[in-house]
Motif scaffolding. Sequence first.
Motif: not given
Length: 210
Positions: A91-101
């Motif tokens: 999939i042509p991903i424009s960007g990723m957001v990471m979620v952490s704790t």
Amino acid sequence: PSIPRLLNIQQKKVEGCEFGIVPAKSEDGIQVMSLNLLIDDEEKPVIWRGPIISGTVKQFWTDVFWGDLDYLIIDMPPGTGDVALTVMQSIPISGMVMVSTPQEMVSMIVAKAVNMARTMEVPVIGIIENMSYLKCPDCDKKIRMFEDNNLQDYLGRMDLDLLGELPMTREIANISRGQFEEYTVDVSEALDQIASKIIAFAEQRVEKEN
């Protein structure tokens, strides 16, 4: 599988048409596709091996009639497994957001995902720290449960931008029960900040491509 419940559409099911699968729609008009929208019981396990799950996720991109979208958001499981690899390759991903704790163990897992994304040449927009703190109802002091967490050092070492910090609040926790309450000022401001940064990144990306 948690998305239908979080958007309060767990009772809905998707249907097919000549163009493909028609996604379900939330009260706010958000089109949604999830494996839980294809099964009768949301608690029923889907006992599939990795390649089958990856193929299904790919079909959510190729076989669903999304129509005209502003944004397509893909919620992926944590880690660096088959699903993440399939999404990044297919999939042509424009960007990723990471979620952490704010826990060292979780930070290590997120670091693996960040390094995987960069290896696959997928831009990492930044990181959201969830359950970042509690707010004292009497004095408004921020109480951080994990005092040994050094977020700034981690961000510097991983070369990541902090998109925002979300507190532990009853309002967010109750969403999973289908209870939607008005957010506190802290949560509303944090969500606005996160959304603004992601939209700014997307707009810059479009300008570069055009």
